[in-house]
Enzyme design. Sequence first.
Site, PDB file in Angstrom:
ATOM      1  CB  SER A 288      -0.879   0.031   1.249  1.00 23.61           C
ATOM      2  OG  SER A 288      -0.147   0.535   2.355  1.00 23.61           O
ATOM      3  CG  ASP A 289       1.664   5.832  -1.089  1.00 23.09           C
ATOM      4  OD1 ASP A 289       2.605   5.898  -0.276  1.00 23.09           O
ATOM      5  OD2 ASP A 289       1.564   6.615  -2.050  1.00 23.09           O
ATOM      6  CE1 TYR A 290       5.286   7.283   5.830  1.00 18.72           C
ATOM      7  CE2 TYR A 290       3.246   8.042   6.803  1.00 18.72           C
ATOM      8  CZ  TYR A 290       4.606   7.838   6.891  1.00 18.72           C
ATOM      9  OH  TYR A 290       5.285   8.187   8.023  1.00 18.72           O
TER      10      TYR A 290
END
Length: 764
Positions: A288-290
């Site tokens: 996932s992204d942050y």
Amino acid sequence: MKKANILLILLAVAVINSSAQTKKPISAEQAKMNKFVSGLMAKMTVDEKIGQLNLVTGGEATTGSTVSTDVESKIAKGNVGGIFSMTTPEKIRKTQEVAMKSRLKIPLIFGQDVIHGYKTTFPIPLALAASWDLPMIKNSARIAATEASADGLNWTFSPMVDISRDARWGRIAESSGEDTYLGSQIAKVMVQGYQGDDLRKVNNIMACVKHFALYGAAESGRDYNTTDMSLDRMYNDYLPPYKAALDAGAGSIMVSFNDINGVPATANKWLLTDLLRKQWAFNGFVVSDYTGVSELIEHGLGDLKTVSAKSLSAGTDMDMVSEGFLTTLKKSLQDGKITITDINTSCRLILEAKYKLGLFDNPFKNCSEDRAKNEILTPANIQAARAAATQTFVLLKNDNKTLPLKKSGTIAVVGPLANTKANMPGTWSVNADMALVPTLIEGLQNVGGKDVKIIHALGSNLTADATLQTNGTMFGREIPRDNRPEEEIIEEAVKAARKADVVVAALGEGSEMTGESASRTDLNIPETQKRLLAALLKTGKPVVLVLFTGRPLTIKWENENVPAILNVWFGGLQAANAIGDVLFGDVNPSGKLPVTFPQNVGQVPIYYSHKNTGRPLADGKWFSKFRSNYLDVSNDPLYPFGYGLSYTSFTYGDVKLSSNTLSKDKSITATISVTNSGSTDGKEVVQLYTRDLVGSSTRPVKELKGFQKIDLKAGESKNVTFNISENDLKFYNSSLKYVAEPGEFKIFIGTNSRDVKEASFTLK
Ligand code: NOJ
């Protein structure tokens, strides 16, 4: 969901099922890996498996407010699969040692945003794209991999391959621009550069393609905003660069933050499973992204437990920073919201990545102080960064041969960006050591030599508004600020200009005016800088605008009034010396725009490969009633895609085709003679475009299908030949079948997407 959307999704799924790849037999090496990973997983508890899906920061927040806590104790308990934003062999060894004391001693993977070089910072990605120099771009990734791996890392969150046609979006700076073909070529060589031929080798690192998907099409250019897109546009324009990077072997992919047609990417099963796994047969892992997982709560998909389960079952394998997976998946398993197969599948993919990197054989393979000492910031790397930067600058205008400059006389170097180190490398250069970065003044003096006298005045602030300047110079990228009245600051610069033979105005954006969360609705050079420029022009001295920017800017007034404009983007560690190399003519500029520059922000999104409409405007017209146009501005861009001048001139002959008909499974050639008709040696990017005149769906007015960057000595001519086969003419039709349709095609070859020679042929 609207009925039309459901139909389109069904169509996409049908395509996936019909084109799903048949399983290939596995190699002996794969069989060995499977056996190893299966053996390990047989020993793992559910908690340990979930632990592998957890990615934490090395203690500091990077691109959000959430910070990972109790990292060491989590590692010791087997609750962490990887860490990012921690560097140096010493720190990484210490942290890996903690993992080696956990029950199953599973090594951690260490990642970072190594985006355009590591300590030897290269130009920002948009600038690299402007070089159209694939071997150089590949080499920049190779050097980045060598340096990053020498400093402990084995995974980079790059390449960013999001197509962007919206200059308002700050992250266009991190992209390769607007074009599918150019973007795909760059995506491929970046992955090859990072990963080399074998990930087990110490100097190769795993690539992470991002941001999957369509992140560059955020509504209104506002970062993290919703994307709503037709399948035609997705398949033909936006998806190919991700696919190209994965086909080149990228080991991982990062999910984008945005909502796609009603389902955020992080929880989008169509995207992450049907398309990515089934249709594209991707076998690496998905991160996932942050805080992308926990942000699904704000998207309105439920509480942390619900959104974590949704992300995992959609196809997200690793959770960056949210700890939604770590804290809720076990409960979701018990409640029957996810299955053990969901967890096993993701865990296996992450363990396989570590296996491919050779971390089970040697968890400390990237922990060599010797390598860190000897392989980072070497003279050869620094020289490569300087040479690379010279290839990225785009000469936008050069009237009266204002450039190149003489290596004698007095030069007034003015403007807020003339005397700053911090502004030079560009956004996402987290490892750059600012002390090593020359200012523009220093670079010009280095290259100009002792007979050049440089005088300097600030001339203006970055922006009149102090808050805007603060927001546009974050992460220590400060630019000197002077709080005296604007007229006084300008007057000082005008005095300097009067004493000089030529003025170099270093203007544009602060490097953090682009990048993440740096969208703009105004694409002008800030007004206070423009007032400075106007005052400098009034002195009557020749003025060269050295334009710093991470996006297309609206510089219509500048184009009309300033004799010479060199767009230098943000050129990395050696930007200043490289600017000197080009301004003084040691290197002839050869960069070409990888994005269209609009006349004004109202034209955005503007891109060369648009559709025609049923009421196109006739060539050369500004406005005709009941045609597709604007009342207040022509449809033309300020500078078209592929545009860029040189200190020499190039003349193109006519396009010669080997045949006017192309049959399936055969190819034809298109040849054009290009002559350096000036008196300076130079490089030219010869560009090939096609147009499919009649299709079962509407087709763009031009599509880039090839380019060659060639060297031509003054007076020299070369024939440049492109092969064209049926494959180059394929597109996804309205049933999402990848086809080339028989009929007439146009071919255009030229120096940019507008100034071309054309020919026609028929596909039988
Ligand atoms: C958020 C950004 O969108 C992404 O590009 C980056 O890799 C991560 N933060 C990690 O820093």
